[in-house]
Design a protein around this motif. Structure first.
Motif, PDB file in Angstrom:
ATOM      1  N   UNK A   1       0.838  -1.194   0.000  1.00 37.69           N
ATOM      2  CA  UNK A   1       0.000   0.000   0.000  1.00 37.69           C
ATOM      3  C   UNK A   1       0.877   1.250   0.000  1.00 37.69           C
ATOM      4  N   UNK A   2       0.263   2.395  -0.252  1.00 35.45           N
ATOM      5  CA  UNK A   2       0.950   3.679  -0.150  1.00 35.45           C
ATOM      6  C   UNK A   2       0.245   4.540   0.894  1.00 35.45           C
ATOM      7  N   UNK A   3       0.817   5.686   1.170  1.00 39.25           N
ATOM      8  CA  UNK A   3       0.265   6.546   2.216  1.00 39.25           C
ATOM      9  C   UNK A   3      -1.110   7.090   1.858  1.00 39.25           C
ATOM     10  N   UNK A   4      -1.405   7.243   0.564  1.00 38.91           N
ATOM     11  CA  UNK A   4      -2.744   7.709   0.205  1.00 38.91           C
ATOM     12  C   UNK A   4      -3.791   6.620   0.428  1.00 38.91           C
ATOM     13  N   UNK A   5      -3.388   5.353   0.412  1.00 38.71           N
ATOM     14  CA  UNK A   5      -4.299   4.277   0.825  1.00 38.71           C
ATOM     15  C   UNK A   5      -4.655   4.438   2.306  1.00 38.71           C
ATOM     16  N   UNK A   6      -3.648   4.756   3.116  1.00 38.52           N
ATOM     17  CA  UNK A   6      -3.912   5.012   4.536  1.00 38.52           C
ATOM     18  C   UNK A   6      -4.824   6.219   4.705  1.00 38.52           C
ATOM     19  N   UNK A   7      -4.572   7.260   3.922  1.00 36.94           N
ATOM     20  CA  UNK A   7      -5.384   8.473   3.994  1.00 36.94           C
ATOM     21  C   UNK A   7      -6.833   8.174   3.621  1.00 36.94           C
TER      22      UNK A   7
ATOM     23  N   UNK B   1      -0.837   9.533  12.942  1.00 40.02           N
ATOM     24  CA  UNK B   1      -0.357  10.299  11.795  1.00 40.02           C
ATOM     25  C   UNK B   1      -0.619   9.541  10.491  1.00 40.02           C
ATOM     26  N   UNK B   2      -1.880   9.205  10.265  1.00 40.25           N
ATOM     27  CA  UNK B   2      -2.260   8.554   9.005  1.00 40.25           C
ATOM     28  C   UNK B   2      -2.806   9.562   7.993  1.00 40.25           C
ATOM     29  N   UNK B   3      -2.655  10.843   8.299  1.00 35.39           N
ATOM     30  CA  UNK B   3      -3.082  11.899   7.379  1.00 35.39           C
ATOM     31  C   UNK B   3      -1.922  12.263   6.467  1.00 35.39           C
ATOM     32  N   UNK B   4      -2.174  12.235   5.152  1.00 39.57           N
ATOM     33  CA  UNK B   4      -1.134  12.560   4.180  1.00 39.57           C
ATOM     34  C   UNK B   4      -1.615  13.578   3.143  1.00 39.57           C
TER      35      UNK B   4
ATOM     36  N   UNK C   1      -2.340  19.923  -0.339  1.00 39.66           N
ATOM     37  CA  UNK C   1      -1.132  19.246  -0.813  1.00 39.66           C
ATOM     38  C   UNK C   1      -1.167  17.811  -0.302  1.00 39.66           C
ATOM     39  N   UNK C   2      -0.824  16.846  -1.166  1.00 38.85           N
ATOM     40  CA  UNK C   2      -0.863  15.429  -0.797  1.00 38.85           C
ATOM     41  C   UNK C   2       0.500  14.784  -1.016  1.00 38.85           C
ATOM     42  N   UNK C   3       0.810  13.807  -0.163  1.00 39.00           N
ATOM     43  CA  UNK C   3       2.047  13.032  -0.253  1.00 39.00           C
ATOM     44  C   UNK C   3       1.666  11.567  -0.432  1.00 39.00           C
ATOM     45  N   UNK C   4       2.255  10.927  -1.435  1.00 38.27           N
ATOM     46  CA  UNK C   4       1.933   9.525  -1.714  1.00 38.27           C
ATOM     47  C   UNK C   4       3.219   8.750  -1.926  1.00 38.27           C
ATOM     48  N   UNK C   5       3.470   7.778  -1.066  1.00 36.65           N
ATOM     49  CA  UNK C   5       4.685   6.954  -1.161  1.00 36.65           C
ATOM     50  C   UNK C   5       4.479   5.687  -0.333  1.00 36.65           C
TER      51      UNK C   5
END
Length: 276
Positions: A137-143, A164-167, A267-271
């Motif tokens: 998964x990536x951080x946007x999946x968590x988001x 801190x699951x907000x991205x 702004x979004x971060x995905x990794x």
């Protein structure tokens, strides 16, 4: 089932009848030390190291059921399976949320066990690209889906910080959590940063690392997308010339981000998280 094969889109691949995966053996990562001997200085000067490769071995147990022709068909199915994708993402079923990107390039041959219907097989793999494990998964999946320890997709030992699951952010100062134990370097790892409806000039700074991306020309309401080392405007125009040509990485743990001088809506971060 000790390990699972996935295609490049992370879709599970089923094994043909009679083929059972036994083990997925992964070594530590080799290091290449950079040093130099200099006259007048005892020993050598150590410049650090680069991570190189790691050894990967897949083992299988094969059984055919209907005579020698079935043995030949099973081997044909196996050869086709391990050559069906340009590369595989492989997960250990005892840690199913992480995968390693592997290619199968060397020859291999099942070894028959005493004229029985059973065969053993050991296959050497090569790690493709970076030698690190990464999350499926990536951080946007968590988001998007929010974290749940009961969901197999999100591992309970992947370093996820449930606070801190907000991205995706609308603030100008915030913290981005990297749950892996490897720094996410946009020069050679997946890191997508997208800023929406950007106006003005200013900067995006990771205060934890001191890295700063400066926007030196007005973006005029376009989206700002950073894909690795590519900087793109919403119209797919190369925007690198409108910056100082610098990039920000994300170290393990908290990364304090500060945005100055720019107007934007979010702004979004995905990794993915990466591990040694």
């Amino acid at each position: 089932m000790p390990f699972t094969l996935h295609d490049p889109n992370m879709n599970k691949i089923d094994y043909p009848v009679g083929i059972k995966p036994l083990d997925f053996l992964v070594s530590s990562i080799e290091k290449e030390r950079k040093s130099q001997s200099i006259d007048g200085i005892p020993g050598n000067v150590d410049y650090g190291f680069d991570y190189k490769d790691r050894e990967v071995t897949l083992t299988f147990w094969l059984r055919h059921y209907h005579g020698e022709y079935d043995n030949r068909l099973m081997k044909s199915d196996l050869y086709n399976l391990l050559d069906s994708q340009p590369y595989f993402y492989i997960s250990d079923d005892r840690l199913p949320s992480r995968v390693l990107k592997v290619t199968i390039d060397e020859q291999y041959m099942p070894e028959r066990v005493m004229h029985s219907p059973f065969s053993e097989l050991e296959v050497k793999g090569n790690v493709s690209g970076r030698p690190f494990w990464r999350t499926k998964y990536t951080t946007q999946d968590l988001q998007t889906h929010s974290y749940s320890g009961l969901v197999e997709k999100f591992g309970t030992t992947d370093g996820i910080n449930i606070d801190r699951t907000k991205y995706t952010f609308t603030e100008t100062t915030f913290k981005v959590w990297n749950g892996g134990n490897v720094t996410v370097d946009p020069r050679n790892m997946m890191l997508y940063i997208k800023m929406f409806y950007v106006k003005g000039t200013g900067s995006i700074t990771n205060k934890t690392t001191g890295e700063k991306l400066n926007i030196i020309n007005d973006w005029k309401g376009n989206h700002l997308t950073i894909e690795g080392v590519k900087i793109i405007k919403a119209t797919n125009v190369n925007g690198l010339r409108d910056t100082n040509r610098k990039f920000i990485s994300l170290v393990p743990g908290n990364n304090e981000i500060e945005i100055k001088g720019l107007e934007f809506t979010k702004i979004s971060f995905d990794f993915p998280y990466y591990y040694k």
